[in-house]
Design a protein around this motif. Structure first.
Motif, PDB file in Angstrom:
ATOM      1  N   ARG A   1      32.405  40.902  38.417  1.00 31.58           N
ATOM      2  CA  ARG A   1      31.381  41.444  37.518  1.00 31.58           C
ATOM      3  C   ARG A   1      30.254  42.139  38.277  1.00 31.58           C
ATOM      4  N   ASN A   2      30.063  41.710  39.535  1.00 37.48           N
ATOM      5  CA  ASN A   2      28.970  42.281  40.327  1.00 37.48           C
ATOM      6  C   ASN A   2      29.371  43.568  41.030  1.00 37.48           C
ATOM      7  N   ASP A   3      30.605  43.995  40.805  1.00 38.12           N
ATOM      8  CA  ASP A   3      31.097  45.173  41.523  1.00 38.12           C
ATOM      9  C   ASP A   3      31.824  46.123  40.565  1.00 38.12           C
ATOM     10  N   PRO A   4      31.065  46.887  39.758  1.00 41.84           N
ATOM     11  CA  PRO A   4      31.671  47.788  38.774  1.00 41.84           C
ATOM     12  C   PRO A   4      32.630  48.803  39.403  1.00 41.84           C
ATOM     13  N   LYS A   5      32.366  49.183  40.653  1.00 38.63           N
ATOM     14  CA  LYS A   5      33.266  50.148  41.305  1.00 38.63           C
ATOM     15  C   LYS A   5      34.642  49.529  41.533  1.00 38.63           C
ATOM     16  N   GLU A   6      34.651  48.254  41.898  1.00 38.79           N
ATOM     17  CA  GLU A   6      35.923  47.555  42.108  1.00 38.79           C
ATOM     18  C   GLU A   6      36.675  47.463  40.764  1.00 38.79           C
ATOM     19  N   MET A   7      35.934  47.133  39.695  1.00 42.07           N
ATOM     20  CA  MET A   7      36.580  47.013  38.384  1.00 42.07           C
ATOM     21  C   MET A   7      37.139  48.370  37.937  1.00 42.07           C
ATOM     22  N   ALA A   8      36.374  49.433  38.202  1.00 42.99           N
ATOM     23  CA  ALA A   8      36.829  50.777  37.832  1.00 42.99           C
ATOM     24  C   ALA A   8      38.099  51.137  38.596  1.00 42.99           C
ATOM     25  N   LYS A   9      38.111  50.798  39.866  1.00 43.71           N
ATOM     26  CA  LYS A   9      39.262  51.118  40.705  1.00 43.71           C
ATOM     27  C   LYS A   9      40.527  50.404  40.210  1.00 43.71           C
ATOM     28  N   ASN A  10      40.350  49.203  39.641  1.00 48.17           N
ATOM     29  CA  ASN A  10      41.496  48.378  39.265  1.00 48.17           C
ATOM     30  C   ASN A  10      41.997  48.591  37.838  1.00 48.17           C
ATOM     31  N   LEU A  11      41.166  49.150  36.956  1.00 47.35           N
ATOM     32  CA  LEU A  11      41.499  49.111  35.516  1.00 47.35           C
ATOM     33  C   LEU A  11      42.902  49.624  35.208  1.00 47.35           C
ATOM     34  N   PHE A  12      43.204  50.857  35.600  1.00 46.18           N
ATOM     35  CA  PHE A  12      44.489  51.438  35.188  1.00 46.18           C
ATOM     36  C   PHE A  12      45.678  50.687  35.782  1.00 46.18           C
ATOM     37  N   SER A  13      45.549  50.238  37.033  1.00 43.96           N
ATOM     38  CA  SER A  13      46.688  49.528  37.626  1.00 43.96           C
ATOM     39  C   SER A  13      46.874  48.159  36.969  1.00 43.96           C
ATOM     40  N   ARG A  14      45.771  47.513  36.550  1.00 42.52           N
ATOM     41  CA  ARG A  14      45.917  46.222  35.864  1.00 42.52           C
ATOM     42  C   ARG A  14      46.605  46.409  34.506  1.00 42.52           C
ATOM     43  N   LEU A  15      46.269  47.490  33.799  1.00 47.02           N
ATOM     44  CA  LEU A  15      46.926  47.727  32.505  1.00 47.02           C
ATOM     45  C   LEU A  15      48.426  47.915  32.709  1.00 47.02           C
ATOM     46  N   ARG A  16      48.775  48.603  33.797  1.00 42.94           N
ATOM     47  CA  ARG A  16      50.206  48.780  34.076  1.00 42.94           C
ATOM     48  C   ARG A  16      50.862  47.462  34.500  1.00 42.94           C
ATOM     49  N   THR A  17      50.108  46.585  35.157  1.00 48.30           N
ATOM     50  CA  THR A  17      50.663  45.279  35.530  1.00 48.30           C
ATOM     51  C   THR A  17      51.036  44.475  34.286  1.00 48.30           C
ATOM     52  N   PHE A  18      50.187  44.515  33.260  1.00 49.59           N
ATOM     53  CA  PHE A  18      50.533  43.820  32.010  1.00 49.59           C
ATOM     54  C   PHE A  18      51.859  44.356  31.455  1.00 49.59           C
ATOM     55  N   ASP A  19      52.051  45.670  31.553  1.00 53.03           N
ATOM     56  CA  ASP A  19      53.311  46.260  31.092  1.00 53.03           C
ATOM     57  C   ASP A  19      54.497  45.708  31.874  1.00 53.03           C
ATOM     58  N   GLU A  20      54.339  45.678  33.210  1.00 50.77           N
ATOM     59  CA  GLU A  20      55.432  45.187  34.062  1.00 50.77           C
ATOM     60  C   GLU A  20      55.798  43.751  33.694  1.00 50.77           C
ATOM     61  N   LEU A  21      54.800  42.972  33.306  1.00 52.70           N
ATOM     62  CA  LEU A  21      55.030  41.567  32.987  1.00 52.70           C
ATOM     63  C   LEU A  21      55.466  41.385  31.534  1.00 52.70           C
ATOM     64  N   GLY A  22      55.600  42.479  30.817  1.00 49.87           N
ATOM     65  CA  GLY A  22      56.076  42.391  29.436  1.00 49.87           C
ATOM     66  C   GLY A  22      55.078  41.779  28.471  1.00 49.87           C
ATOM     67  N   VAL A  23      53.792  41.885  28.782  1.00 48.15           N
ATOM     68  CA  VAL A  23      52.770  41.302  27.908  1.00 48.15           C
ATOM     69  C   VAL A  23      52.645  42.132  26.625  1.00 48.15           C
ATOM     70  N   GLU A  24      52.710  41.424  25.487  1.00 49.60           N
ATOM     71  CA  GLU A  24      52.708  42.137  24.201  1.00 49.60           C
ATOM     72  C   GLU A  24      51.330  42.236  23.572  1.00 49.60           C
ATOM     73  N   LYS A  25      50.462  41.280  23.910  1.00 48.16           N
ATOM     74  CA  LYS A  25      49.102  41.338  23.361  1.00 48.16           C
ATOM     75  C   LYS A  25      48.104  40.994  24.456  1.00 48.16           C
ATOM     76  N   ILE A  26      47.115  41.851  24.653  1.00 51.80           N
ATOM     77  CA  ILE A  26      46.143  41.653  25.734  1.00 51.80           C
ATOM     78  C   ILE A  26      44.740  41.553  25.153  1.00 51.80           C
ATOM     79  N   PHE A  27      44.035  40.478  25.515  1.00 50.53           N
ATOM     80  CA  PHE A  27      42.627  40.353  25.137  1.00 50.53           C
ATOM     81  C   PHE A  27      41.788  40.725  26.357  1.00 50.53           C
TER      82      PHE A  27
END
Ligand code: TXA
Ligand code: MG
Length: 348
Positions: A296-322
């Motif tokens: 939370r203290n590093d918005p740049k780190e969160m920005a860098k990770n967002l798109f790859s994390r969304l794709r990770t949920f896809d790889e894991l077959g996650v159907e609903k993400i909160f």
């Protein structure tokens, strides 16, 4: 088609020959993926309408959504635009090379295929040695949207590009993960005051320091399409993972309780549930696939990770993400904009 794939980590004598091979694909009217400091781009000769059409076909992109034209030096801007406003010149001096796209009136030489029929063009000089060398070698301005299939999260890693576009483009330059992870700030300099159409790593505060008054399109954090659509990208779904993504709002305690309630509600159901949390809040959740966006203290780190994390949920077959909501400030505006759009503005 067979995609010519080259891997370049650092530019040196031995990699220049590889780079020349893909640059020549651009000169013959082909499409080539290349890394930038924001996300990977899918490039073609900006002055060749047939080449531009191949970008739209490869991405499955609606043809009224305009492309950004990438240049390798300040001198390359002049032939692309009708004029360079004084204020735009200042932006170039301060923020280029870098993650800022400047919209100006277009020159007649820019094909309407690039601008989606608009009389303006967005121009950017990326801050990435491979991108700059590639554009110089190609010898032409390069129109490039993000190198994802339309509607998918933008690619920040070589494997994302391969997933989306292998076999659909002529060439690819794969390199290290992109440094920033979110696309450039887009500012319209054809209106007074200038308007930020898409927030990015160059923040509103930084722009206001140079320009004074700067407006922000309402579309940035709200699900509205302005009457006069100044940026056609606004009306399309963006960045979506395959699973259903919902942003959870409230105080930190409310967010935690709402997500835990939702998790226990889904317990025992066959559906795979995920939570997009932070380093600080991951431990709050007892069920589901918990993934951190970073601190939370590093918005740049969160920005860098967002798109790859969304794709990770896809790889894991996650159907609903909160996804936990993120507190809004100058540094988090771009991140929040992408998160809300990825969720299609679905909130609980
Ligand atoms: O960081 C970036 O900007 C990346 C890298 C590859 O440079 N590119 C990128 O392109 O994100 P794309 O096509 O995915 O997003 C371009 C955005 C779209 O929302 C589009 O509508 C807007 O910029 N845009 C481009 N030209 C415009 C124009 N003339 N007027 C208004 N909006 C424009
Ligand atoms: Mg895009």
């Amino acid at each position: 088609m067979k995609t010519k794939i080259i891997n370049i980590e650092v530019l040196d004598e031995s990699t220049l020959a590889d780079l020349e091979a893909v640059a020549s694909l651009i000169r013959s009217g082909g499409t080539v993926v290349f890394p930038t400091e924001t996300v990977y781009g899918l490039g073609a000769d900006a002055l060749n309408p047939q080449a531009i059409k191949k970008i739209f076909a490869a991405k499955g992109r609606p043809d009224d959504n305009p492309l950004i034209v990438h240049v390798a030096s300040l001198d390359d801007v002049k032939p692309l635009v009708a004029n360079i406003p004084e204020q735009a010149k200042k932006l170039m001096q301060v923020f280029w090379p870098g993650p800022l796209t400047i919209i100006m009136e277009k020159a007649a030489s820019i094909p309407t295929e690039v601008t989606g029929g608009l009389n303006t063009v967005g121009v950017r000089l990326p801050d990435h040695p491979i991108a700059q060398a590639f554009i110089k070698m190609a010898g032409c301005p390069i129109a490039a949207p993000s190198a994802n299939r339309s509607g998918r999260p933008s690619p920040t890693q070589g494997k994302h590009v391969l997933e989306d576009l292998d076999g659909r483009v002529d060439g690819m330059i794969l390199s290290a993960d992109t440094e920033l992870g979110l696309e450039s700030t887009v500012i319209d300099m054809t209106v007074e005051p200038p308007v930020v159409l898409r927030p990015g790593d160059i923040t509103l505060a930084e722009l206001r320091e140079i320009l004074g008054e700067v407006a922000v399109s309402a579309n940035v954090t709200e699900n509205v399409v302005p009457e006069k659509i100044s940026s056609p990208g606004m009306k399309y779904t963006h960045y979506s993972p395959k699973g259903e993504l919902v942003v959870v709002k409230g105080s930190p305690e409310e967010i935690r309780d709402k997500i835990n309630r939702a998790l226990s509600h889904h317990k025992g159901k066959a559906m795979t549930i995920g939570v997009l949390a932070s380093d600080e809040t991951m431990g709050f959740y007892r069920e589901g696939l918990i993934i951190s966006l970073g601190s939370r203290n590093d918005p740049k780190e969160m920005a860098k990770n967002l798109f790859s994390r969304l794709r990770t949920f896809d790889e894991l077959g996650v159907e609903k993400i909160f996804a936990e909501d993120i507190p809004l400030n100058n540094e988090t505006l771009a991140l929040i904009n992408r998160l809300y759009k990825a969720a299609g503005y679905a909130f609980i």
